[in-house]
Enzyme design. Structure first.
Site, PDB file in Angstrom:
ATOM      1  N   PHE A   9      60.869  90.561  91.580  1.00  0.00           N
ATOM      2  CA  PHE A   9      60.731  91.713  91.898  1.00  0.00           C
ATOM      3  C   PHE A   9      59.953  92.499  90.761  1.00  0.00           C
ATOM      4  O   PHE A   9      60.659  92.331  90.053  1.00  0.00           O
ATOM      5  CB  PHE A   9      62.083  92.374  92.710  1.00  0.00           C
ATOM      6  CG  PHE A   9      62.629  92.210  93.745  1.00  0.00           C
ATOM      7  CD1 PHE A   9      61.273  92.316  94.688  1.00  0.00           C
ATOM      8  CD2 PHE A   9      63.423  90.589  94.042  1.00  0.00           C
ATOM      9  CE1 PHE A   9      61.776  92.383  95.690  1.00  0.00           C
ATOM     10  CE2 PHE A   9      63.511  90.792  95.393  1.00  0.00           C
ATOM     11  CZ  PHE A   9      62.782  91.245  96.578  1.00  0.00           C
ATOM     12  N   CYS A  10      58.937  93.266  90.658  1.00  0.00           N
ATOM     13  CA  CYS A  10      58.748  94.462  89.889  1.00  0.00           C
ATOM     14  C   CYS A  10      58.551  95.941  89.794  1.00  0.00           C
ATOM     15  O   CYS A  10      59.173  95.779  91.631  1.00  0.00           O
ATOM     16  CB  CYS A  10      57.554  93.796  89.097  1.00  0.00           C
ATOM     17  SG  CYS A  10      56.097  93.781  90.019  1.00  0.00           S
ATOM     18  N   ALA A  11      58.065  96.388  89.653  1.00  0.00           N
ATOM     19  CA  ALA A  11      57.715  97.514  89.824  1.00  0.00           C
ATOM     20  C   ALA A  11      57.288  98.319  90.614  1.00  0.00           C
ATOM     21  O   ALA A  11      57.455  99.041  91.414  1.00  0.00           O
ATOM     22  CB  ALA A  11      57.653  98.852  88.710  1.00  0.00           C
TER      23      ALA A  11
END
Length: 102
Positions: A9-11
């Site tokens: 997960f990232c931005a």
């Protein structure tokens, strides 16, 4: 079907896609059949429950404790800033494997 599912997960899910490709290469070299994909943190409820391990990009590591509390017993950690910054797929796979005891 893959042996294990690794979710990052990232931005927004975009910056991590390059790392996902490097991780897939490293897993293949290690002879591992992993399903690896990246998503924005906003999609965590859709993808975290089915993951064998969850890795967070440095930009969303603030959510680490919250996710660990929400999914007790699931290996969740943030990717080391250097590993992420250098797009070190081998290092990220090593971290995921360690978390999964694989």
């Amino acid at each position: 079907m893959a042996d294990k599912i690794i979710v990052l997960f990232c931005a927004g899910g975009m910056s991590t896609s390059l790392l996902v490709n490097k991780m897939k290469e490293a897993a293949k070299v290690a002879g591992k059949d992993y399903e690896i994909h990246a998503h924005g943190l906003s999609e965590e409820e859709k993808y975290a429950p089915t993951a064998d391990v969850v890795l967070l990009g440095p930009q969303v590591r603030y959510a680490l404790k919250q996710l660990q509390d929400k999914y007790p017993g699931k290996p969740i950690d943030s990717i080391d800033m250097r590993t992420y910054g250098t797009m070190d797929g081998k290092g990220a796979i090593a971290q995921a494997r360690k978390l999964m005891n694989d």
